[in-house]
Design a protein around this motif. Structure first.
Motif, PDB file in Angstrom:
ATOM      1  N   ARG A  86       0.800  -1.219   0.000  1.00 24.48           N
ATOM      2  CA  ARG A  86       0.000   0.000   0.000  1.00 24.48           C
ATOM      3  C   ARG A  86       0.828   1.263   0.000  1.00 24.48           C
ATOM      4  O   ARG A  86       0.289   2.357  -0.089  1.00 24.48           O
ATOM      5  CB  ARG A  86      -0.894   0.013   1.250  1.00 24.48           C
ATOM      6  CG  ARG A  86      -0.131  -0.040   2.575  1.00 24.48           C
ATOM      7  CD  ARG A  86      -1.123  -0.150   3.730  1.00 24.48           C
ATOM      8  NE  ARG A  86      -0.486  -0.476   4.991  1.00 24.48           N
ATOM      9  CZ  ARG A  86      -0.067   0.422   5.873  1.00 24.48           C
ATOM     10  NH1 ARG A  86      -0.168   1.699   5.609  1.00 24.48           N
ATOM     11  NH2 ARG A  86       0.466   0.043   7.012  1.00 24.48           N
ATOM     12  N   TRP A  89       0.900   3.407  -3.785  1.00 21.88           N
ATOM     13  CA  TRP A  89      -0.193   3.328  -4.739  1.00 21.88           C
ATOM     14  C   TRP A  89      -0.595   4.688  -5.298  1.00 21.88           C
ATOM     15  O   TRP A  89      -1.074   4.786  -6.431  1.00 21.88           O
ATOM     16  CB  TRP A  89      -1.412   2.666  -4.073  1.00 21.88           C
ATOM     17  CG  TRP A  89      -1.910   3.417  -2.863  1.00 21.88           C
ATOM     18  CD1 TRP A  89      -1.573   3.199  -1.569  1.00 21.88           C
ATOM     19  CD2 TRP A  89      -2.810   4.527  -2.859  1.00 21.88           C
ATOM     20  NE1 TRP A  89      -2.212   4.103  -0.752  1.00 21.88           N
ATOM     21  CE2 TRP A  89      -2.972   4.927  -1.515  1.00 21.88           C
ATOM     22  CE3 TRP A  89      -3.502   5.217  -3.861  1.00 21.88           C
ATOM     23  CZ2 TRP A  89      -3.786   5.984  -1.140  1.00 21.88           C
ATOM     24  CZ3 TRP A  89      -4.325   6.278  -3.494  1.00 21.88           C
ATOM     25  CH2 TRP A  89      -4.454   6.649  -2.152  1.00 21.88           C
ATOM     26  N   TRP A  90      -0.420   5.757  -4.507  1.00 27.44           N
ATOM     27  CA  TRP A  90      -0.916   7.069  -4.929  1.00 27.44           C
ATOM     28  C   TRP A  90      -0.129   7.676  -6.090  1.00 27.44           C
ATOM     29  O   TRP A  90      -0.561   8.652  -6.692  1.00 27.44           O
ATOM     30  CB  TRP A  90      -0.898   8.034  -3.752  1.00 27.44           C
ATOM     31  CG  TRP A  90       0.478   8.391  -3.282  1.00 27.44           C
ATOM     32  CD1 TRP A  90       1.275   9.404  -3.717  1.00 27.44           C
ATOM     33  CD2 TRP A  90       1.237   7.697  -2.295  1.00 27.44           C
ATOM     34  NE1 TRP A  90       2.474   9.390  -3.071  1.00 27.44           N
ATOM     35  CE2 TRP A  90       2.480   8.349  -2.183  1.00 27.44           C
ATOM     36  CE3 TRP A  90       0.979   6.581  -1.478  1.00 27.44           C
ATOM     37  CZ2 TRP A  90       3.466   7.916  -1.300  1.00 27.44           C
ATOM     38  CZ3 TRP A  90       1.965   6.155  -0.603  1.00 27.44           C
ATOM     39  CH2 TRP A  90       3.180   6.820  -0.528  1.00 27.44           C
ATOM     40  N   SER A 109       0.318   6.511   4.789  1.00 29.37           N
ATOM     41  CA  SER A 109       0.507   5.134   4.334  1.00 29.37           C
ATOM     42  C   SER A 109       1.572   4.399   5.127  1.00 29.37           C
ATOM     43  O   SER A 109       1.579   3.170   5.178  1.00 29.37           O
ATOM     44  CB  SER A 109       0.880   5.128   2.846  1.00 29.37           C
ATOM     45  OG  SER A 109       2.166   5.659   2.653  1.00 29.37           O
ATOM     46  N   ALA A 160      -9.251   4.767  -1.590  1.00 29.35           N
ATOM     47  CA  ALA A 160      -8.082   3.892  -1.564  1.00 29.35           C
ATOM     48  C   ALA A 160      -7.269   4.096  -0.297  1.00 29.35           C
ATOM     49  O   ALA A 160      -6.636   3.149   0.207  1.00 29.35           O
ATOM     50  CB  ALA A 160      -7.218   4.143  -2.797  1.00 29.35           C
TER      51      ALA A 160
END
Length: 289
Positions: A86, A89-90, A109, A160
């Motif tokens: 994770r 992901w951005w 995150s 998300a």
């Protein structure tokens, strides 16, 4: 008070200095082993200049740092796009995310815990898709059309972000919501009913502690505005307070600032309803049993 990048540079530099000291090396010795001039190590450690992820990786190798979680955290602070899970992901949404928002997400995150006071809206990590869309549309000028691609992307990012609560291990979230948050009708009655249900579901998760600060609590330290405290399991020296504004975010990193906001959050929890009372109260607003 500093903006995100400056805070991250200083925190990264301080951690690298501590790791160098722990390895029993002087800055000159570290520079020699890395093939650099000593001034480069000094600039990195003081946060005077930016540092490439490759340089951080080299220093971590020189200092024999084997902790994978710590290595990844420091590389993210250096702006690395690498890593799995994770944590990065951005980057697929770089085109629509302002730099300050990317800084916030990068910290979120990697954080092991988050404490937050919210005075206007439900925290982003606990929003339903419909509620998130209504909030995002109101917050971003010029996005009145639901079909707008940028609006869709920003809502997707907000949803998300919630994966941090489902990670292994999940982030620990402690949220205090001013009672006004539950009465501000965002998106209409049906959206609010579903949002109350979502809060009920989240509040039952072992990693989530949700408390409502009732109107009857009167004046309290939280009236100065919302804030977020991020904590990191690898080192408390990276803990940071985030104050969000309309066009920017400010980051507080001094120990006295962290202590002041930690004490403020603890005081708010004392005056808030207990988690059990909070569940009962949300149920009366349409959250279900």
């Amino acid at each position: 008070m500093q903006h995100g990048p400056a805070v991250r540079r200083r925190k990264l530099g301080a951690e690298l200095r501590a790791l160098r000291t722990g390895a029993g090396l002087t800055s000159g010795e570290a520079a020699r082993l890395a093939g650099w001039h000593q001034s480069k190590v000094s600039r990195i450690e003081t946060g005077a200049s930016g540092v490439k992820p490759a340089d951080v990786r080299l220093l971590l190798d020189v200092y024999a740092v084997r902790d994978a979680q710590l290595r990844e955290l420091l590389l993210v602070l250096a702006g690395s796009d690498e890593g799995g899970g994770r944590h990065n992901w951005w980057h697929a949404y770089r085109g629509v995310l302002p730099p300050t928002y990317r800084d916030f997400i990068s910290l979120e995150s990697q954080a092991s815990a988050m404490r937050t006071l919210e005075t206007s809206v439900v925290p982003g990590l606990l929003q339903t898709p419909e509620y998130a869309r209504a909030v995002t549309r109101a917050a971003v000028a010029g996005l009145a059309d639901e079909a707008d691609e940028r609006l869709d992307a920003l809502v997707a990012v907000r949803l998300a972000r919630q994966d941090v609560l489902r990670g292994d291990p999940p982030m620990r979230l402690s949220a205090v919501l001013d009672e006004a948050v539950l009465h501000r009708e965002i998106g209409g009655p049906e959206v609010m009913t579903r949002q109350m249900g979502r809060l009920m579901e989240a509040a039952r998760l072992p990693q989530v502690r949700l408390q409502v600060l009732p109107f009857k609590a009167g004046e309290h330290i939280g009236i100065t505005g919302p804030f977020v405290i991020f904590s990191f399991s690898s080192t408390s020296d990276l803990d940071v307070v985030v104050l969000d504004h309309l066009t920017s975010s400010l980051y507080l990193e001094r120990k006295e600032d962290l202590q002041a906001y930690t004490e403020a959050f603890n005081a708010l929890r004392i005056h808030a309803l207990s988690p059990e009372e909070t569940l009962d109260y949300i149920a009366t607003l349409g959250g279900g049993a």
